[in-house]
Motif scaffolding. Structure first.
Motif, PDB file in Angstrom:
ATOM      1  N   HIS A  13      27.420  39.845  36.266  1.00  0.00           N
ATOM      2  CA  HIS A  13      27.366  41.278  36.576  1.00  0.00           C
ATOM      3  C   HIS A  13      26.977  41.496  38.041  1.00  0.00           C
ATOM      4  O   HIS A  13      27.594  42.317  38.733  1.00  0.00           O
ATOM      5  N   CYS A  14      26.001  40.754  38.523  1.00  0.00           N
ATOM      6  CA  CYS A  14      25.581  40.865  39.930  1.00  0.00           C
ATOM      7  C   CYS A  14      26.711  40.448  40.878  1.00  0.00           C
ATOM      8  O   CYS A  14      26.929  41.085  41.914  1.00  0.00           O
ATOM      9  N   ILE A  15      27.404  39.397  40.524  1.00  0.00           N
ATOM     10  CA  ILE A  15      28.530  38.936  41.352  1.00  0.00           C
ATOM     11  C   ILE A  15      29.609  40.019  41.409  1.00  0.00           C
ATOM     12  O   ILE A  15      30.136  40.325  42.485  1.00  0.00           O
ATOM     13  N   CYS A  16      29.920  40.621  40.273  1.00  0.00           N
ATOM     14  CA  CYS A  16      30.930  41.676  40.235  1.00  0.00           C
ATOM     15  C   CYS A  16      30.514  42.856  41.106  1.00  0.00           C
ATOM     16  O   CYS A  16      31.337  43.421  41.832  1.00  0.00           O
ATOM     17  N   ASP A  17      29.243  43.224  41.039  1.00  0.00           N
ATOM     18  CA  ASP A  17      28.744  44.319  41.879  1.00  0.00           C
ATOM     19  C   ASP A  17      28.940  44.010  43.356  1.00  0.00           C
ATOM     20  O   ASP A  17      29.379  44.864  44.129  1.00  0.00           O
ATOM     21  N   GLN A  18      28.620  42.797  43.751  1.00  0.00           N
ATOM     22  CA  GLN A  18      28.774  42.406  45.156  1.00  0.00           C
ATOM     23  C   GLN A  18      30.235  42.400  45.584  1.00  0.00           C
ATOM     24  O   GLN A  18      30.568  42.827  46.680  1.00  0.00           O
ATOM     25  N   VAL A  19      31.098  41.918  44.721  1.00  0.00           N
ATOM     26  CA  VAL A  19      32.527  41.899  45.036  1.00  0.00           C
ATOM     27  C   VAL A  19      33.023  43.320  45.254  1.00  0.00           C
ATOM     28  O   VAL A  19      33.732  43.608  46.217  1.00  0.00           O
ATOM     29  N   ARG A  55      36.662  44.139  33.300  1.00  0.00           N
ATOM     30  CA  ARG A  55      36.013  45.431  33.055  1.00  0.00           C
ATOM     31  C   ARG A  55      35.205  45.877  34.264  1.00  0.00           C
ATOM     32  O   ARG A  55      35.171  47.052  34.600  1.00  0.00           O
ATOM     33  N   ALA A  56      34.552  44.932  34.896  1.00  0.00           N
ATOM     34  CA  ALA A  56      33.714  45.259  36.051  1.00  0.00           C
ATOM     35  C   ALA A  56      34.543  45.558  37.297  1.00  0.00           C
ATOM     36  O   ALA A  56      34.145  46.364  38.138  1.00  0.00           O
ATOM     37  N   ILE A  57      35.691  44.892  37.428  1.00  0.00           N
ATOM     38  CA  ILE A  57      36.554  45.054  38.602  1.00  0.00           C
ATOM     39  C   ILE A  57      37.965  45.384  38.107  1.00  0.00           C
ATOM     40  O   ILE A  57      38.849  44.529  38.068  1.00  0.00           O
ATOM     41  N   PRO A  58      38.198  46.645  37.716  1.00  0.00           N
ATOM     42  CA  PRO A  58      39.494  47.018  37.130  1.00  0.00           C
ATOM     43  C   PRO A  58      40.690  46.754  38.032  1.00  0.00           C
ATOM     44  O   PRO A  58      41.806  46.557  37.543  1.00  0.00           O
ATOM     45  N   MET A  59      40.488  46.715  39.323  1.00  0.00           N
ATOM     46  CA  MET A  59      41.614  46.509  40.241  1.00  0.00           C
ATOM     47  C   MET A  59      42.149  45.083  40.204  1.00  0.00           C
ATOM     48  O   MET A  59      43.142  44.772  40.852  1.00  0.00           O
ATOM     49  N   LEU A  60      41.557  44.216  39.398  1.00  0.00           N
ATOM     50  CA  LEU A  60      42.030  42.832  39.319  1.00  0.00           C
ATOM     51  C   LEU A  60      43.455  42.718  38.790  1.00  0.00           C
ATOM     52  O   LEU A  60      44.120  41.723  39.047  1.00  0.00           O
ATOM     53  N   HIS A  61      43.922  43.729  38.086  1.00  0.00           N
ATOM     54  CA  HIS A  61      45.294  43.637  37.578  1.00  0.00           C
ATOM     55  C   HIS A  61      46.319  43.684  38.709  1.00  0.00           C
ATOM     56  O   HIS A  61      47.483  43.394  38.500  1.00  0.00           O
ATOM     57  N   HIS A  62      45.869  43.996  39.924  1.00  0.00           N
ATOM     58  CA  HIS A  62      46.759  43.988  41.090  1.00  0.00           C
ATOM     59  C   HIS A  62      46.842  42.605  41.748  1.00  0.00           C
ATOM     60  O   HIS A  62      47.725  42.356  42.556  1.00  0.00           O
ATOM     61  N   ILE A  63      45.925  41.720  41.415  1.00  0.00           N
ATOM     62  CA  ILE A  63      45.883  40.391  42.012  1.00  0.00           C
ATOM     63  C   ILE A  63      46.992  39.533  41.397  1.00  0.00           C
ATOM     64  O   ILE A  63      47.200  39.539  40.192  1.00  0.00           O
ATOM     65  N   VAL A  64      47.696  38.787  42.241  1.00  0.00           N
ATOM     66  CA  VAL A  64      48.772  37.925  41.753  1.00  0.00           C
ATOM     67  C   VAL A  64      48.567  36.494  42.248  1.00  0.00           C
ATOM     68  O   VAL A  64      47.919  36.263  43.261  1.00  0.00           O
ATOM     69  N   ASP A  65      49.127  35.550  41.505  1.00  0.00           N
ATOM     70  CA  ASP A  65      49.064  34.146  41.910  1.00  0.00           C
ATOM     71  C   ASP A  65      50.203  33.829  42.879  1.00  0.00           C
ATOM     72  O   ASP A  65      50.961  34.723  43.271  1.00  0.00           O
ATOM     73  N   VAL A  66      50.343  32.572  43.253  1.00  0.00           N
ATOM     74  CA  VAL A  66      51.367  32.175  44.224  1.00  0.00           C
ATOM     75  C   VAL A  66      52.788  32.420  43.710  1.00  0.00           C
ATOM     76  O   VAL A  66      53.720  32.525  44.493  1.00  0.00           O
ATOM     77  N   ASP A  67      52.937  32.521  42.392  1.00  0.00           N
ATOM     78  CA  ASP A  67      54.249  32.778  41.807  1.00  0.00           C
ATOM     79  C   ASP A  67      54.489  34.267  41.545  1.00  0.00           C
ATOM     80  O   ASP A  67      55.487  34.637  40.925  1.00  0.00           O
ATOM     81  N   GLY A  68      53.552  35.115  41.989  1.00  0.00           N
ATOM     82  CA  GLY A  68      53.709  36.558  41.829  1.00  0.00           C
ATOM     83  C   GLY A  68      53.314  37.099  40.472  1.00  0.00           C
ATOM     84  O   GLY A  68      53.597  38.249  40.140  1.00  0.00           O
ATOM     85  N   ARG A  69      52.634  36.291  39.650  1.00  0.00           N
ATOM     86  CA  ARG A  69      52.226  36.734  38.313  1.00  0.00           C
ATOM     87  C   ARG A  69      50.827  37.333  38.370  1.00  0.00           C
ATOM     88  O   ARG A  69      49.934  36.773  39.014  1.00  0.00           O
TER      89      ARG A  69
END
Length: 83
Positions: A13-19, A55-69
């Motif tokens: 939780h603390c790590i997510c807050d900092q991110v 849940r803590a960082i909802p914008m993670l669904h925008h992150i993609v891997d090297v193959d664009g997934r």
């Protein structure tokens, strides 16, 4: 064991807050260590960790891997490989 689990979630939780305080989506995408750690957790089936961090960082669904997934597409492929 339960206390260790609770403490681990508190640290997460603390790590997510900092991110959230220091990074936007572009910064997260450009941070190879961050991206590879999240995708590795998905690959290893760390459901509780991935769920908590999404849940803590909802914008993670925008992150993609090297193959664009995104995380969900990658998770689906990991499950597909198991069968």
């Amino acid at each position: 064991m339960k206390m260790f689990h609770v403490q681990s979630l508190e640290i997460l939780h603390c790590i997510c807050d900092q991110v959230l305080k220091t990074k936007d989506v572009k910064d997260m995408q450009d941070d190879d260590i961050f991206v590879s750690a999240i995708f590795r957790a998905v690959q290893l089936g760390q459901v509780e960790f991935v769920t908590h961090i999404c849940r803590a960082i909802p914008m993670l669904h925008h992150i993609v891997d090297v193959d664009g997934r995104n995380l969900f597409q990658f998770a689906a492929e990991c499950v597909k490989k198991c069968f």
